[in-house]
Design a protein around this motif. Structure first.
Motif, short mmCIF file in Angstrom:
data_model
loop_
_atom_site.label_atom_id
_atom_site.label_comp_id
_atom_site.label_asym_id
_atom_site.label_seq_id
_atom_site.Cartn_x
_atom_site.Cartn_y
_atom_site.Cartn_z
N PHE A 131 -14.31 2.54 -1.04
CA PHE A 131 -13.02 2.78 -0.43
C PHE A 131 -11.97 2.65 -1.53
O PHE A 131 -11.80 1.57 -2.10
CB PHE A 131 -12.77 1.80 0.72
N LEU A 132 -11.28 3.76 -1.83
CA LEU A 132 -10.38 3.81 -2.98
C LEU A 132 -8.94 4.03 -2.55
O LEU A 132 -8.67 4.80 -1.62
CB LEU A 132 -10.81 4.95 -3.91
N SER A 133 -8.03 3.36 -3.24
CA SER A 133 -6.61 3.51 -2.97
C SER A 133 -5.86 3.42 -4.30
O SER A 133 -6.33 2.76 -5.23
CB SER A 133 -6.14 2.40 -2.02
N THR A 145 5.36 0.65 -0.73
CA THR A 145 3.95 0.42 -0.39
C THR A 145 3.22 1.75 -0.30
O THR A 145 3.82 2.81 -0.12
CB THR A 145 3.82 -0.31 0.97
N GLU A 146 1.92 1.67 -0.42
CA GLU A 146 1.03 2.83 -0.25
C GLU A 146 -0.05 2.39 0.72
O GLU A 146 -0.81 1.44 0.43
CB GLU A 146 0.42 3.24 -1.59
N THR A 147 -0.14 3.04 1.88
CA THR A 147 -1.15 2.70 2.88
C THR A 147 -2.06 3.90 3.09
O THR A 147 -1.59 5.02 3.29
CB THR A 147 -0.50 2.30 4.22
N GLN A 148 -3.36 3.65 3.03
CA GLN A 148 -4.36 4.67 3.31
C GLN A 148 -5.21 4.17 4.48
O GLN A 148 -5.49 2.98 4.60
CB GLN A 148 -5.25 4.92 2.09
N HIS A 149 -5.63 5.12 5.32
CA HIS A 149 -6.43 4.82 6.51
C HIS A 149 -7.85 5.35 6.29
O HIS A 149 -8.03 6.44 5.72
CB HIS A 149 -5.81 5.47 7.74
N TYR A 150 -8.84 4.59 6.77
CA TYR A 150 -10.25 4.92 6.56
C TYR A 150 -11.00 4.80 7.89
O TYR A 150 -10.69 3.91 8.69
CB TYR A 150 -10.87 3.96 5.54
N ASP A 169 -3.39 9.56 4.62
CA ASP A 169 -2.06 8.94 4.67
C ASP A 169 -1.70 8.43 6.07
O ASP A 169 -0.93 7.48 6.19
CB ASP A 169 -0.97 9.94 4.25
N ALA A 170 -2.21 9.09 7.10
CA ALA A 170 -1.86 8.73 8.48
C ALA A 170 -3.07 8.89 9.38
O ALA A 170 -3.96 9.70 9.09
CB ALA A 170 -0.72 9.62 8.97
N ILE A 185 -5.81 0.08 4.11
CA ILE A 185 -5.60 -0.70 2.88
C ILE A 185 -4.18 -0.38 2.43
O ILE A 185 -3.82 0.79 2.29
CB ILE A 185 -6.62 -0.32 1.78
N THR A 186 -3.39 -1.42 2.21
CA THR A 186 -2.01 -1.24 1.76
C THR A 186 -1.85 -1.90 0.40
O THR A 186 -2.25 -3.05 0.20
CB THR A 186 -1.02 -1.86 2.76
N LEU A 187 -1.28 -1.15 -0.54
CA LEU A 187 -0.99 -1.65 -1.88
C LEU A 187 0.51 -1.78 -2.03
O LEU A 187 1.27 -0.93 -1.57
CB LEU A 187 -1.52 -0.70 -2.95
#
Length: 194
Positions: A131-133, A145-150, A169-170, A185-187
């Motif tokens: 799982f990469l972000s 922030t950068e949030t990715q959904h998996y 992204d959403a 995952i939020t960075l």
């Protein structure tokens, strides 16, 4: 070809930094924060990286004989992440970690921080989904922030070995029946206080 350059190129191919050197006294520190929400299970492997790119490789890099142009010079450096809770990790990223230097006798290569990322795996076993972000430098420095959904279905592994899941992204990026079975995952980052 110079033996040192040949050895450096082989090192880069194996994931090393080649001729690039670390700044012995970096000062531009940022706290890097990774948060996990609604994961279907724990992550035994959580790795952080910071990416740096030379912004003037045409003036300073090694000329590739086949093309007559200088190749891209980049380095991904590990960011040690400390677990602060079941769903949060923190580490330090230095914007000035790489040392500007004349590596190829053509001029000083100037490094620039390009962003920070993370890779998570359920148990860390070979073949599991990665799982990469990644958060770009400009957003990182601004404290955005950068949030990715998996999709949960990829945890711990997809049908394809070592699948690289970059997320969406959403939630709307997934088909409706999967939207209730997602994690994120939020960075984020903030300038470290001296």
């Amino acid at each position: 070809m110079n033996q040192e350059i040949t050895a450096a190129e082989q090192d880069v191919e194996q994931g090393g930094r080649g001729l690039a050197k670390l700044n012995p006294a970096p000062r531009q520190a940022y706290e890097f924060v990774l948060k996990i929400d609604d994961a279907p299970g724990p992550f035994a492997m959580v790795k952080g990286t910071a990416q740096y790119d030379v912004i003037n490789e045409q003036e300073c890099g090694r000329i590739v004989p086949a093309t007559g142009r200088a190749g891209r010079i980049t380095s991904k450096e590990e960011v040690k992440l400390q677990k602060v809770s079941d769903n949060e990790y923190r580490g330090t990223v230095y914007l000035d970690l790489m040392q500007d230097e004349d590596y190829y006798g053509r001029g000083v290569c100037q490094w620039k921080f390009s962003g920070a990322g993370a890779m998570l795996k359920a148990t860390g076993a070979d073949g599991e989904t990665r799982f990469l972000s990644f958060i770009e430098a400009d957003r990182f420095v601004k404290g955005e922030t950068e949030t990715q959904h998996y999709a949960d279905m990829g945890y711990p592994r997809e049908s394809m070995d070592d699948y690289a899941d970059y997320g969406e992204d959403a939630p709307e990026g997934f088909k409706p029946e999967l939207r209730e079975k997602l994690f994120s995952i939020t960075l984020a980052a903030k300038e470290a206080q001296p």
